[in-house]
Design a protein around this motif. Structure first.
Motif, PDB file in Angstrom:
ATOM      1  N   SER A  54       0.835  -1.205   0.000  1.00 23.95           N
ATOM      2  CA  SER A  54       0.000   0.000   0.000  1.00 23.95           C
ATOM      3  C   SER A  54       0.874   1.260   0.000  1.00 23.95           C
ATOM      4  O   SER A  54       2.017   1.260   0.482  1.00 23.95           O
ATOM      5  CB  SER A  54      -0.925   0.021   1.209  1.00 23.95           C
ATOM      6  N   GLU A  55       0.289   2.326  -0.551  1.00 23.47           N
ATOM      7  CA  GLU A  55       0.960   3.630  -0.546  1.00 23.47           C
ATOM      8  C   GLU A  55       1.297   4.039   0.896  1.00 23.47           C
ATOM      9  O   GLU A  55       2.385   4.552   1.171  1.00 23.47           O
ATOM     10  CB  GLU A  55      -0.020   4.623  -1.188  1.00 23.47           C
ATOM     11  N   LYS A  56       0.356   3.760   1.807  1.00 24.61           N
ATOM     12  CA  LYS A  56       0.557   4.133   3.214  1.00 24.61           C
ATOM     13  C   LYS A  56       1.805   3.442   3.785  1.00 24.61           C
ATOM     14  O   LYS A  56       2.601   4.055   4.512  1.00 24.61           O
ATOM     15  CB  LYS A  56      -0.694   3.713   4.003  1.00 24.61           C
ATOM     16  N   THR A  57       1.976   2.165   3.453  1.00 28.67           N
ATOM     17  CA  THR A  57       3.152   1.413   3.940  1.00 28.67           C
ATOM     18  C   THR A  57       4.447   2.069   3.443  1.00 28.67           C
ATOM     19  O   THR A  57       5.410   2.229   4.195  1.00 28.67           O
ATOM     20  CB  THR A  57       3.084  -0.053   3.453  1.00 28.67           C
ATOM     21  N   ASN A  60       5.003   5.408   5.209  1.00 23.96           N
ATOM     22  CA  ASN A  60       5.472   5.166   6.590  1.00 23.96           C
ATOM     23  C   ASN A  60       6.934   4.716   6.598  1.00 23.96           C
ATOM     24  O   ASN A  60       7.721   5.131   7.443  1.00 23.96           O
ATOM     25  CB  ASN A  60       4.603   4.103   7.277  1.00 23.96           C
ATOM     26  N   LYS A  91       3.282  13.666  -2.140  1.00 26.69           N
ATOM     27  CA  LYS A  91       3.353  13.188  -0.746  1.00 26.69           C
ATOM     28  C   LYS A  91       4.800  12.817  -0.386  1.00 26.69           C
ATOM     29  O   LYS A  91       5.259  13.071   0.724  1.00 26.69           O
ATOM     30  CB  LYS A  91       2.439  11.967  -0.563  1.00 26.69           C
TER      31      LYS A  91
END
Ligand code: SF4
Length: 235
Positions: A54-57, A60, A91
Motif C-alpha cells: 500500500s501507498e501508506k506502507t 510510513n 506526498k
C-alpha cells in the motif's frame, strides 16, 4: 498508487544519492526483450495483486528512513501510466525526499507536467532503438513520435537526466546505433548495458547471447562521436 515491490536501499540507481526504489505494475509497451512480464502483462499482474504494497506502507517506511535516505526512485513497469503518480510524488516530496523517475518516454505529456511542476529531480529514460524500429521491438503500444518528444524535452535540460539503452545482439547493428546516435546528439548522459538472456516476453530473445566487450566499446565510440557528454557501459 499501485506498488508491486520495494527495494529499501540502493547506492546504484540514483546517481550520487542513497535511495530506495519502488516498482509500479503495468506498462504501455511490450518490449520483446522485457524480463518483467509479471509486471507488464495484465493477466500476470492480476495474480500478484494480493502482494502489492500500500501507498501508506511506503510513506510510513519513508518517514522511518528520514535522514538515512536522500531519495526515492520510482520505477516500473512504467510509472507514468499510474493515474495518481503526481499525487503520490507530492506526498513523497512533502516528506523531504528527492524523486528520480525511470520511464520509457511513451507518455511525454505526463513527463512535461512533472517537470513543469518541479516534481522530479532526475529522470532516466530508456531509448530502445530508432523511432522507425520502435514498434517492431517494443510493440504496437509504443508511439515513436512520443518517444522523440520525450527525448527532445529532456535534452532541453530542465531537469538532470540520463538515457539508457539495452543493446541486443542482432537487434542493434552499427547502422542502427549510428542512427540512434544522431537522435541523441548533444545529450548529457547515455548508459549502455548488454542484454542478458533470461525469461523474456518474446521467448526468441532468450536464446540471444550478451554482446562482447569489444562490440560494446565500438558502440560507445559511435555514441561518443555524437557529442554526448558521458557515454558509459553499465554492468
Ligand atoms: S518499457 Fe519495455 S522493458 Fe520496460 S517494463 Fe515496459 S515492456 Fe518491459
Amino acid at each position: 498508487m499501485l506498488i508491486s515491490g520495494v527495494q529499501p536501499f540502493t547506492l546504484l540507481d540514483y546517481p550520487d544519492k542513497v535511495a530506495a526504489i519502488i516498482f509500479t505494475p503495468g506498462c504501455n509497451m511490450r518490449c520483446r526483450f522485457c524480463h518483467n512480464k509479471e509486471f507488464v502483462l495484465p493477466q500476470e499482474i492480476v495474480k500478484l495483486r494480493p502482494s502489492f504494497i500500500s501507498e501508506k506502507t511506503i510513506l510510513n517506511f519513508l518517514r522511518s528512513r528520514k535522514g538515512k535516505l536522500d531519495g526515492l526512485v520510482i520505477s516500473g513497469g512504467e510509472p507514468t501510466v499510474q493515474p495518481d503518480l503526481k499525487e503520490f510524488i507530492k506526498k513523497v516530496r512533502a516528506l523531504g525526499y528527492l524523486v528520480k523517475l525511470d520511464t520509457n518516454g511513451n507518455l511525454p505529456d505526463v513527463l512535461i507536467s512533472l517537470i513543469k511542476e518541479h516534481l522530479v529531480d532526475y529522470v532516466a529514460m530508456d531509448v530502445k532503438t530508432t523511432p522507425q524500429r520502435y514498434k517492431e521491438l517494443a510493440g504496437d503500444l509504443a508511439n515513436p513520435k512520443n518517444i522523440v518528444k520525450s527525448i527532445n524535452l529532456l535534452k532541453k535540460n530542465s531537469v538532470p537526466y540520463e538515457f539508457r539503452t539495452t543493446v541486443i545482439d542482432g537487434v542493434h547493428t552499427e547502422e542502427i546505433v549510428k542512427e540512434m546516435a544522431q537522435l541523441l546528439e548533444g545529450s548529457d548522459k547515455l548508459y549502455l548495458q548488454t542484454f542478458r538472456p533470461e525469461v523474456t516476453l518474446d521467448p526468441a530473445f532468450e536464446k540471444k547471447k550478451p554482446l562482447s566487450q569489444e562490440k560494446m566499446n565500438t558502440f560507445v565510440d559511435i555514441f561518443k562521436k555524437a557529442d554526448i557528454k558521458i557515454v558509459d557501459i553499465r554492468q
